[in-house]
Scaffold this motif. Sequence first.
Motif, PDB file in Angstrom:
ATOM      1  N   THR A 288      -0.502  -5.187 -13.957  1.00  0.00           N
ATOM      2  CA  THR A 288       0.249  -5.360 -13.014  1.00  0.00           C
ATOM      3  C   THR A 288      -0.368  -5.116 -11.327  1.00  0.00           C
ATOM      4  OG1 THR A 288       0.377  -3.025 -12.727  1.00  0.00           O
ATOM      5  CG2 THR A 288       1.882  -4.758 -14.241  1.00  0.00           C
ATOM      6  N   LEU A 289      -0.280  -5.767 -10.354  1.00  0.00           N
ATOM      7  CA  LEU A 289      -0.601  -5.093  -9.163  1.00  0.00           C
ATOM      8  C   LEU A 289      -0.660  -3.696  -9.316  1.00  0.00           C
ATOM      9  CD1 LEU A 289       1.559  -7.027  -6.517  1.00  0.00           C
ATOM     10  CD2 LEU A 289      -1.140  -7.393  -7.186  1.00  0.00           C
ATOM     11  N   ASN A 290      -0.311  -2.377  -9.765  1.00  0.00           N
ATOM     12  CA  ASN A 290      -0.264  -1.349  -9.953  1.00  0.00           C
ATOM     13  C   ASN A 290      -2.005  -1.310 -10.419  1.00  0.00           C
ATOM     14  OD1 ASN A 290      -0.094   1.692  -9.702  1.00  0.00           O
ATOM     15  ND2 ASN A 290       0.301   1.749 -11.627  1.00  0.00           N
ATOM     16  N   GLU A 291      -2.707  -1.416 -11.574  1.00  0.00           N
ATOM     17  CA  GLU A 291      -3.373  -1.684 -12.261  1.00  0.00           C
ATOM     18  C   GLU A 291      -4.670  -2.502 -11.239  1.00  0.00           C
ATOM     19  OE1 GLU A 291      -0.882  -2.663 -14.538  1.00  0.00           O
ATOM     20  OE2 GLU A 291      -1.602  -0.448 -14.753  1.00  0.00           O
ATOM     21  N   VAL A 292      -4.091  -3.231 -10.032  1.00  0.00           N
ATOM     22  CA  VAL A 292      -5.301  -3.472  -9.341  1.00  0.00           C
ATOM     23  C   VAL A 292      -5.732  -2.903  -8.522  1.00  0.00           C
ATOM     24  CG1 VAL A 292      -5.544  -5.125  -7.332  1.00  0.00           C
ATOM     25  CG2 VAL A 292      -3.985  -5.967  -9.461  1.00  0.00           C
ATOM     26  N   PHE A 293      -4.578  -1.656  -7.881  1.00  0.00           N
ATOM     27  CA  PHE A 293      -4.412  -0.740  -6.933  1.00  0.00           C
ATOM     28  C   PHE A 293      -5.595   0.618  -7.903  1.00  0.00           C
ATOM     29  CE2 PHE A 293      -3.020   2.940  -4.732  1.00  0.00           C
ATOM     30  CZ  PHE A 293      -3.565   2.736  -3.639  1.00  0.00           C
ATOM     31  N   LEU A 294      -4.953   0.557  -8.896  1.00  0.00           N
ATOM     32  CA  LEU A 294      -5.594   1.737  -9.373  1.00  0.00           C
ATOM     33  C   LEU A 294      -7.395   1.733  -9.554  1.00  0.00           C
ATOM     34  CD1 LEU A 294      -5.764   4.312 -10.802  1.00  0.00           C
ATOM     35  CD2 LEU A 294      -4.744   3.173 -13.673  1.00  0.00           C
TER      36      LEU A 294
ATOM     37  N   ILE B 231       6.828 -15.326   7.077  1.00  0.00           N
ATOM     38  CA  ILE B 231       7.652 -14.059   6.543  1.00  0.00           C
ATOM     39  C   ILE B 231       6.201 -12.989   6.439  1.00  0.00           C
ATOM     40  CG2 ILE B 231       9.248 -12.258   5.474  1.00  0.00           C
ATOM     41  CD1 ILE B 231      11.118 -14.649   4.633  1.00  0.00           C
ATOM     42  N   LEU B 232       6.349 -11.566   6.793  1.00  0.00           N
ATOM     43  CA  LEU B 232       5.815 -11.077   7.348  1.00  0.00           C
ATOM     44  C   LEU B 232       5.675  -8.923   6.624  1.00  0.00           C
ATOM     45  CD1 LEU B 232       2.863  -8.360   7.207  1.00  0.00           C
ATOM     46  CD2 LEU B 232       3.465  -8.948   9.346  1.00  0.00           C
ATOM     47  N   LEU B 233       6.099  -9.000   5.493  1.00  0.00           N
ATOM     48  CA  LEU B 233       6.681  -8.080   4.961  1.00  0.00           C
ATOM     49  C   LEU B 233       5.584  -6.259   4.859  1.00  0.00           C
ATOM     50  CD1 LEU B 233       6.966  -7.541   1.706  1.00  0.00           C
ATOM     51  CD2 LEU B 233       8.574  -9.173   1.908  1.00  0.00           C
ATOM     52  N   THR B 234       6.592  -5.500   4.822  1.00  0.00           N
ATOM     53  CA  THR B 234       5.335  -3.923   3.824  1.00  0.00           C
ATOM     54  C   THR B 234       6.265  -3.734   2.729  1.00  0.00           C
ATOM     55  OG1 THR B 234       6.633  -2.654   5.222  1.00  0.00           O
ATOM     56  CG2 THR B 234       4.412  -3.703   6.505  1.00  0.00           C
ATOM     57  N   THR B 235       5.229  -3.642   2.118  1.00  0.00           N
ATOM     58  CA  THR B 235       6.113  -2.888   0.976  1.00  0.00           C
ATOM     59  C   THR B 235       5.119  -1.503   0.516  1.00  0.00           C
ATOM     60  OG1 THR B 235       7.807  -3.023  -1.110  1.00  0.00           O
ATOM     61  CG2 THR B 235       5.594  -4.468  -0.420  1.00  0.00           C
ATOM     62  N   HIS B 236       6.088  -0.534  -0.533  1.00  0.00           N
ATOM     63  CA  HIS B 236       4.983  -0.055  -1.375  1.00  0.00           C
ATOM     64  C   HIS B 236       5.481  -0.638  -2.828  1.00  0.00           C
ATOM     65  CE1 HIS B 236       8.045   2.975  -0.549  1.00  0.00           C
ATOM     66  NE2 HIS B 236       8.097   3.439  -1.529  1.00  0.00           N
ATOM     67  N   TYR B 237       6.373  -0.860  -2.906  1.00  0.00           N
ATOM     68  CA  TYR B 237       6.556  -1.216  -3.999  1.00  0.00           C
ATOM     69  C   TYR B 237       6.272  -2.227  -4.471  1.00  0.00           C
ATOM     70  CZ  TYR B 237      10.895   1.416  -2.604  1.00  0.00           C
ATOM     71  OH  TYR B 237      11.681   2.137  -2.554  1.00  0.00           O
ATOM     72  N   MET B 238       4.878  -2.446  -5.794  1.00  0.00           N
ATOM     73  CA  MET B 238       4.209  -3.762  -6.217  1.00  0.00           C
ATOM     74  C   MET B 238       5.352  -4.742  -6.812  1.00  0.00           C
ATOM     75  SD  MET B 238       2.698  -1.249  -8.849  1.00  0.00           S
ATOM     76  CE  MET B 238       3.884   0.061  -8.751  1.00  0.00           C
ATOM     77  N   ASP B 239       6.993  -4.618  -7.704  1.00  0.00           N
ATOM     78  CA  ASP B 239       7.379  -5.571  -8.384  1.00  0.00           C
ATOM     79  C   ASP B 239       7.957  -6.341  -7.048  1.00  0.00           C
ATOM     80  OD1 ASP B 239       8.389  -3.488  -6.968  1.00  0.00           O
ATOM     81  OD2 ASP B 239      10.236  -3.903  -8.784  1.00  0.00           O
ATOM     82  N   GLU B 240       8.584  -5.825  -5.130  1.00  0.00           N
ATOM     83  CA  GLU B 240       8.406  -6.387  -4.388  1.00  0.00           C
ATOM     84  C   GLU B 240       7.927  -7.834  -4.173  1.00  0.00           C
ATOM     85  OE1 GLU B 240      11.808  -4.206  -1.785  1.00  0.00           O
ATOM     86  OE2 GLU B 240      10.322  -4.975  -0.289  1.00  0.00           O
ATOM     87  N   ALA B 241       6.124  -6.947  -3.785  1.00  0.00           N
ATOM     88  CA  ALA B 241       5.087  -7.753  -3.348  1.00  0.00           C
ATOM     89  C   ALA B 241       5.382  -9.105  -4.050  1.00  0.00           C
ATOM     90  CB  ALA B 241       4.379  -7.078  -3.673  1.00  0.00           C
ATOM     91  N   GLU B 242       5.461  -8.479  -5.457  1.00  0.00           N
ATOM     92  CA  GLU B 242       4.530  -9.538  -6.891  1.00  0.00           C
ATOM     93  C   GLU B 242       5.917 -10.466  -6.256  1.00  0.00           C
ATOM     94  OE1 GLU B 242       3.116  -7.972 -10.298  1.00  0.00           O
ATOM     95  OE2 GLU B 242       2.680  -9.911 -11.219  1.00  0.00           O
TER      96      GLU B 242
ATOM     97  N   GLY C  77       0.738  -1.141  -0.066  1.00  0.00           N
ATOM     98  CA  GLY C  77       0.030   0.199  -0.545  1.00  0.00           C
ATOM     99  C   GLY C  77       0.677   0.865  -0.293  1.00  0.00           C
ATOM    100  N   PRO C  78       0.312   2.322  -0.452  1.00  0.00           N
ATOM    101  CA  PRO C  78       0.872   4.074  -0.059  1.00  0.00           C
ATOM    102  C   PRO C  78       1.657   4.250   1.294  1.00  0.00           C
ATOM    103  CG  PRO C  78      -1.271   3.756  -0.421  1.00  0.00           C
ATOM    104  CD  PRO C  78      -1.420   2.714  -0.788  1.00  0.00           C
ATOM    105  N   ASN C  79       2.421   5.340   1.099  1.00  0.00           N
ATOM    106  CA  ASN C  79       3.052   5.791   2.740  1.00  0.00           C
ATOM    107  C   ASN C  79       1.789   5.842   2.937  1.00  0.00           C
ATOM    108  OD1 ASN C  79       5.933   5.298   1.938  1.00  0.00           O
ATOM    109  ND2 ASN C  79       6.025   7.258   0.965  1.00  0.00           N
ATOM    110  N   GLY C  80       1.608   5.819   4.617  1.00  0.00           N
ATOM    111  CA  GLY C  80       0.263   6.295   5.490  1.00  0.00           C
ATOM    112  C   GLY C  80      -1.046   5.345   5.199  1.00  0.00           C
ATOM    113  N   ALA C  81      -0.496   4.366   4.317  1.00  0.00           N
ATOM    114  CA  ALA C  81      -1.749   3.268   4.670  1.00  0.00           C
ATOM    115  C   ALA C  81      -1.801   2.477   6.042  1.00  0.00           C
ATOM    116  CB  ALA C  81      -1.447   2.599   3.761  1.00  0.00           C
ATOM    117  N   GLY C  82      -1.491   2.645   6.485  1.00  0.00           N
ATOM    118  CA  GLY C  82      -1.542   2.124   8.510  1.00  0.00           C
ATOM    119  C   GLY C  82      -0.261   0.594   8.074  1.00  0.00           C
ATOM    120  N   LYS C  83       0.417   0.301   6.904  1.00  0.00           N
ATOM    121  CA  LYS C  83       0.568  -0.771   6.861  1.00  0.00           C
ATOM    122  C   LYS C  83       2.316  -0.823   8.623  1.00  0.00           C
ATOM    123  CE  LYS C  83       2.932   0.953   3.006  1.00  0.00           C
ATOM    124  NZ  LYS C  83       3.296   0.866   2.467  1.00  0.00           N
TER     125      LYS C  83
END
Lengths: 263, 323
Positions: free
Chosen positions: B292-298, B189-200, B37-43
């Motif tokens: 991509t996950l970006n399209e999903v988010f959009l 493992i639990l990770l937070t990220t705002h990079y789609m490629d990283e999550a994918e 999620g983006p910065n400030g999403a609560g992750k």
Amino acid sequence: MGFAKAFGVMVYRQLKRFVKARGRLIMTFVQPLIWIFFFGVGMGSVFSFSNPVAESFIKQMFGGLDYMTYLTTGVVGMTVFLGSFISGITVLWDKQFGFLKETLVAPAPRSAVILGRAFGDTLVVLLQATIIALVAKAVAPSINLLGLPGALLYGFILGMGLTSAGIVISLRMTTPESFQVVMNFVMMPLMFLSGVFYPLDRLPEWAKAIATANPLTYAVDGVRYWLTGVSMHDPLTDLAVLIGISAVFIALAVYEFSKATIE
Amino acid sequence: MSDVVIVEELVKRYGDVEAVRGISFGIRKGEVFGLLGPNGAGKTTTIHVIATLLRPTAGSVLVAGHDVVKEAAEVRKRIGIVFQDPSLDWALTAWENMYIHGLLYGLSGEGLNSRIREVLEFVELWEHANRLVRYFSGGMRRRLEVARALLHSPELLILDEPTIGLDPHTRARIWDYIREVRKREGMTILLTTHYMDEAEELCDRIAIMDHGKIIAEGTADELKSLVGSDVIIARFDRPACFQSGPVKECRELPDGRVEFVVENAAKALPQLFEMAREAGLRIIEVSYRRPTLNEVFLHLTGRELRDAPAEGPRPFAMMGRRR
């Protein structure tokens, strides 16, 4: 789990940090020396007379001690007071650099972490106090170094208390600027109204009241007793009051740190 | 339930700001779970609650069956965390940082020494063990923090934005470590990220967070299937939507562009041009993407993940310096 391990490792950390921070190392020695030198030389010359009557009058004012002896023994107590408080405040730096989070997320008992930290810092401060006492002996030969272990016991209790006070304040403090406020409006007055530089018995009543509530007063008095045999109170009274005040600060620090979150 | 982490109806409020607004999810043993999620999403707030550093306002969180509020010490033993901001002691060496960590987690003696060596070798820092952390580069510090989090062999490894601010080379290296840890130690493992490629790239399952809520959850493929096959995004001289021919779904985006969901963009594009011409529309720009996950988010929020504004309070602003 592992109270002793956590306590021990925090002592280790504080000692390691002290040895590695050369700037701090040097400053903590230099500052009390500056006090001894400038205050001692300046005030000492004011209080020295060739007239034996005036001389004995002055000595009477300082409990029978010459000014240099009076001052330097006070500075030993003051070194512990300032040094340990500032050590406690360095928790603020751990907040800033993130190391505090590392200790907060660890399973080690928080009380062990914070007490170990206070203990380590107090050891460092007592080392400084010892060096100051040796310097004091050089300029005020009547000091009795055999009393040093007794003096250091008072220093230890004061040190644990003041480190804890510093920890409590820095856990509550949100900006480093508040540190200056605390130093100028709390620590400085307490330093002057403690009997380090001048006797308290002729002060106005309001100043005496502050001195009576001031932990440093009892530490200075106790340290002076052990190093010179002269004191204002019964040294056991000093000890009891110091233990009382320090216990409150230590309990507060343990409590605050135990419930600390990163909000 | 063999879930290592169970989050139920978690709410976290700072004053009147609700950073996390009632989220629930579970993390299965041995998987890599991502909060995207983006910065400030609560992750970060969410993982700080899981790591016992923040008290939840409402809801419950269990880690390996232990409540994060009532049994904080049990939870702390079982997790290793790499914070987003540095949390090393810069005045000490890498080895000393590891040693202190070990004792705080109840390790000691030969076992601790050999484990320190093992994890420092794993992140390729053994030869720098006796250097002060102050002289480490950003990438080295991050690697040291990963090593430190692994030192006590936690059941759950938490990584908060593990590659933020790192150069691509170091980033790839951290990714390798994460994959390797998972393979070798079977760690959850639990990770937070705002990079789609990283999550994918890294995550078995992903929860997409926005404004304190989880808006979608699933594997990367499951999430992409929310969008359909391909996406065409076009801007006309005036907003217009048509839903015929190859277009499965169409909607206007807040910025005035139009999103068409189609089976196969390469074939649909000529038809779309034709339809626009017939409708008398002038095409100003057009692009198409495989989802991509970006399209999903959009698709879910109407905003791009990469330029979503930073919102909400930074809960630990007091703790660290902003970067």
